[in-house]
Write a protein that holds these residues in place. Structure first.
Motif, short mmCIF file in Angstrom:
data_model
loop_
_atom_site.label_atom_id
_atom_site.label_comp_id
_atom_site.label_asym_id
_atom_site.label_seq_id
_atom_site.Cartn_x
_atom_site.Cartn_y
_atom_site.Cartn_z
N VAL A 37 -11.75 -14.14 -3.83
CA VAL A 37 -10.33 -14.44 -3.59
C VAL A 37 -10.24 -15.77 -2.83
N TRP A 44 -9.84 -16.18 1.28
CA TRP A 44 -9.74 -14.80 1.74
C TRP A 44 -9.91 -14.67 3.25
N ALA A 65 -5.28 -8.48 -3.46
CA ALA A 65 -5.93 -9.31 -4.47
C ALA A 65 -7.15 -8.60 -5.05
#
Length: 395
Positions: free
Chosen positions: A183, A186, A197
């Protein structure tokens, strides 16, 4: 030795996660695209192949719970939470990764390894049958949401892995972190955004509710997790750290079901009780004392024994003073030495099947002045119920 190679498994897993850091941004979309084409055949074959390997070490096997941010967690939840934190630390991801994972796991399962009986009407008959194989693996309760299993409610149909893999708490945490690190940003985005996500939940905002709780829980677990990450050299290190047990208290020595009681068996006295859990489930000192024996008591202990082998196999005996002693038999290996003082809840070994044994379990004895007594009432008098395992099941 059966069930060995803990350090090697962690090294392989760490390498795999490093590869994920490089490949995940490309690999995940590709995997998702092909999953629906290959999963019906692959998962059935994979479930058979992975059954032999079995789930990894489960640190939820015993111990005491805790209250975190006003939420009461029992021993099972604390054990599963420690495993999630341990994996993050071992992979070098830092405490924020563990915080995101713990908030997610609490929202999805209350941090319990859930099996799935396949009863969801959303599943085909074949999908239901595969999902229900999760019941074959150690679990802390049941769920029925689609094909979701484990603490993160990961779905084999969506390409998270085979059912056998997903019922391994270590693999489940690794799978979560593999997608988390893919991600963008993140480490800096809000927890609920990072969790969503990964999970793509219908209730994406729900994770934010558990951020304070997960932050406090991570702070509580992180020192032990860092110790695990620093010690990959052998089982006596950190995969299953010792339990926190109040001074003067007794604790359950391991997890699993009571499968054989104290008393006559096959023409002789069965001098203890058998508690059966997964291979290499941690075994803990039931109370404070001094180790008097830590040795192989059979012809061999480097592999499983059988009915034609005499003795306890790998045996640990602890003197608790005042004529009280406990014995822990058939261990796959032990992590203490004779003469060593141990606290209640100290890790002393792992469940195995060495010596006169036909299956993985802990043979647990309680002795008064050298004479074996029934461990069930003995432990009950000390506040420990051996007839109910931490998963809530009772024999």
């Amino acid at each position: 030795m059966a069930g060995g190679g803990v350090a090697e498994r962690w090294v392989r897993r760490r390498t795999r996660l490093w590869l994920w850091k490089v490949a995940a941004p490309v690999a995940i979309p590709v995997m998702a695209a092909v999953t629906l084409l290959i999963v019906p055949l692959a998962v059935i074959a994979g479930a058979e192949a992975d059954t032999a390997a079995g789930p990894g070490l489960r640190c939820s096997a015993g111990g005491t719970g805790a209250t975190v941010a006003g939420i009461d967690l029992d021993a099972v939840q604390m054990g599963q939470a420690q495993t999630i934190a341990d994996v993050a630390a071992t992979l070098g991801l830092g405490p924020y990764a563990a915080t995101v994972a713990l908030a997610t796991a609490y929202q999805e399962s209350r941090i319990r390894m859930l099996a799935n009986d396949g009863s969801s009407p959303e599943l085909t008959r074949e999908q239901a049958a595969v999902t229900a194989t999760s019941l074959q693996y150690p679990h802390d309760g049941l769920g029925s949401d689609h094909d979701s299993v484990n603490a993160f409610q990961q779905r084999w149909i969506a390409g998270w892995g085979t059912v056998a893999q997903l019922m391994d708490p270590v693999y489940a945490a690794e799978a979560f972190y593999a997608r988390l690190i893919a991600v963008p940003n993140w480490q800096t985005i809000p927890l609920t955004q990072a969790a969503q996500a990964v999970q793509v939940s219908a209730y994406g905002d729900a994770y934010a509710r558990w951020a304070p709780f997960a932050t406090e829980l991570t702070a509580m677990l992180w020192p032990a997790a860092e110790a695990t990450a620093a010690d990959l050299g052998g089982p006596s290190g950190g995969v299953c750290p010792g339990l926190v047990v109040p001074a003067g208290s007794w604790t359950r020595p391991t997890g699993g079901l009571l499968t054989s009681g104290f008393g006559p068996r096959w023409g002789a006295l069965h001098a203890g009780v058998d508690i059966a859990g997964p291979r290499d489930a941690p075994v803990y000192a039931a109370a404070e004392g001094t180790v008097t024996t830590a040795a192989c008591t059979s012809a061999f202990c480097d592999r499983d024994g059988g009915l034609d082998v005499s003795g306890y196999g790998n045996l640990v005996e602890i003197d608790h003073g005042a004529g009280v002693a406990t014995r822990y038999g058939h261990l796959s290996r032990y992590t203490v030495t004779a003469g060593q003082p141990v606290a209640a809840g100290a890790l002393i070994g792992y469940q195995g099947s060495t010596g006169n044994s036909t299956g993985v379990h802990l043979h647990y004895e309680t002795r008064l002045d050298g004479v074996p007594v029934d461990p069930v009432p003995f432990m009950a008098d000390r506040g420990v119920d051996l007839a109910a395992d931490p998963g809530g099941r009772r024999r």
